[in-house]
Design a protein around this motif. Sequence first.
Motif, PDB file in Angstrom:
ATOM      1  N   HIS A   1       0.785  -1.445   0.253  1.00  0.00           N
ATOM      2  CA  HIS A   1      -0.447  -0.121   0.210  1.00  0.00           C
ATOM      3  C   HIS A   1       1.081   1.102  -0.213  1.00  0.00           C
ATOM      4  O   HIS A   1       1.947   1.250   0.945  1.00  0.00           O
ATOM      5  CB  HIS A   1      -1.117   0.294   1.241  1.00  0.00           C
TER       6      HIS A   1
ATOM      7  N   THR B   1       0.077  -0.090  -4.438  1.00  0.00           N
ATOM      8  CA  THR B   1      -0.848   1.348  -4.561  1.00  0.00           C
ATOM      9  C   THR B   1      -0.738   2.585  -4.366  1.00  0.00           C
ATOM     10  O   THR B   1       0.698   2.298  -3.610  1.00  0.00           O
ATOM     11  CB  THR B   1      -1.849   0.930  -3.856  1.00  0.00           C
TER      12      THR B   1
ATOM     13  N   ALA C   1      -6.105   4.914  -5.331  1.00  0.00           N
ATOM     14  CA  ALA C   1      -5.472   4.198  -4.693  1.00  0.00           C
ATOM     15  C   ALA C   1      -5.003   2.411  -6.403  1.00  0.00           C
ATOM     16  O   ALA C   1      -4.307   2.539  -6.665  1.00  0.00           O
ATOM     17  CB  ALA C   1      -5.498   3.525  -3.730  1.00  0.00           C
TER      18      ALA C   1
ATOM     19  N   ASN D   1      -2.219  -1.836   6.022  1.00  0.00           N
ATOM     20  CA  ASN D   1      -3.544  -3.108   4.942  1.00  0.00           C
ATOM     21  C   ASN D   1      -5.056  -2.431   5.961  1.00  0.00           C
ATOM     22  O   ASN D   1      -5.715  -2.313   6.038  1.00  0.00           O
ATOM     23  CB  ASN D   1      -3.723  -3.954   4.414  1.00  0.00           C
TER      24      ASN D   1
ATOM     25  N   THR E   1      -6.280   0.882   5.513  1.00  0.00           N
ATOM     26  CA  THR E   1      -6.660   0.452   3.802  1.00  0.00           C
ATOM     27  C   THR E   1      -7.995   0.513   4.901  1.00  0.00           C
ATOM     28  O   THR E   1      -9.750   0.635   4.348  1.00  0.00           O
ATOM     29  CB  THR E   1      -6.896   0.156   3.128  1.00  0.00           C
TER      30      THR E   1
ATOM     31  N   GLY F   1      -7.357  -2.257  -1.598  1.00  0.00           N
ATOM     32  CA  GLY F   1      -6.181  -2.524  -1.950  1.00  0.00           C
ATOM     33  C   GLY F   1      -5.703  -3.756  -2.702  1.00  0.00           C
ATOM     34  O   GLY F   1      -7.324  -4.078  -2.968  1.00  0.00           O
TER      35      GLY F   1
END
Length: 337
Positions: free
Chosen positions: A74, A125, A133, A166, A169, A227
Motif C-alpha cells: 500500500h 497502490t 489507490a 492494510n 486501508t 488495496g
Amino acid sequence: MQFDTLDDIRAFCRDLPGGDEASADAAARRQQNLTKPPGSLGRLEELAIWLARWQRRDMPRLDRVTIAVFAGNHGIAARGVSAYPSEVTAQMVANFAAGGAAINQIAKLAGAELRVEPIALDRPTRDFTVAPAMDPDEFLAALNTGCRTVPDGSDLLVVGEMGIANTTTAAMLCAALMGGHGARWAGRGTGVDDAGLVRKRSAIDAALKFHRGILDDPLAVATSLGGRELAAIAGAVLTARARRIPVLLDGFVATSAVLPLARLAPDILDHCRAGHVSAELGHRELLRELGLAPLLDLDMRLGEASGAAVAILLLRAALACHGGMATFAEAGVSGAD
C-alpha cells in the motif's frame, strides 16, 4: 469466473445464486431427531444447516478446505501508518512458503490446503490521500486474481490477507462507506505508537476530503481507497457465491474487503460467516453492520486468515455431531412428547 468491467460486478450482485433450501430443511429435520434436546448444541446446529444449504447436501462434509491468503502493498505506508516497513509483506510471504507462520500451523491442524497469492508486491497502490489507490483496470486485475484462486469442488473457502498498512486501508473503506472519521475506525494495527495512530487517522480524514465526490459509489470506493489484496478477497467471495461454496471471513481487513459488495447487495454475504472478531478497533462494529455474528472472540489481530482458520475446527465439530450422532430411533431413546 472473470469480471471484465465494474458493471459486470454490479450485474452479478443483482442476480445472486442462492443456496439449496431443500438440503437445509433436511439437515434441520435431522438436527431435530438427533439424541439431544432440540437446539442444545446451539450455533453448532446452525452451522451444520448453513453448510448443508450452500454445499447443497443434507450431510455436508469438509473433505476439501481451502485457505486463500492474499498479499499486497500500500502506498499509504509511506506516511508512517504502520510499525513495520513495506518489505515485511514479501518477507512474510516467504515465511508462509517456508511453513514458518502461524497460518501454516493452524492450516495443518485444521486439515486445510493453504494457498498464498502475492499480488504485485513490487508495485504498491498509490497514496490515496493524493490520488486513487488503483484505477479500474488495476482493481479488476486484482479482483480476478482472487476469482482464479478458488478451486472447483472446494467444500469451504477461508479468506485472509497480508499487507503492511492494510488496517489503514480497511479503516478507510469503513469510514468511506459507513461514515465517521479516522478516529472511529483506525486502531493500532501492527502496534503503532501514539504518533503513528495520529498519522493513520489523519491520513483517513485527508482521503475522505480528497475523494468526497465518489463516496456514494461502493466500487469506486473499493478502487480508489482499497488495496489489491482486498480486491482479491472480494473476487474470491464472489466466485465462491457463484459456485455456492461457503466462506469463512477472517478479521477486520478481510471483512472490510467485502463491505463494498454488501453495499451493492445486502444478501451477498449469505454464504459467508465471520470466523472471529478481531481485537482491532472497528471490527466488531463492522460485523454488526453486516449482520455477521463471529464464531470466535479470542482477541486475535494477526491477520493471515489465522482466526478464521481456527474456526474451521468448530465447523468440523458441528459436522461430527451432525453426521455421527444417532437419531432417537437409531439409539432406541425415547424422544420428547
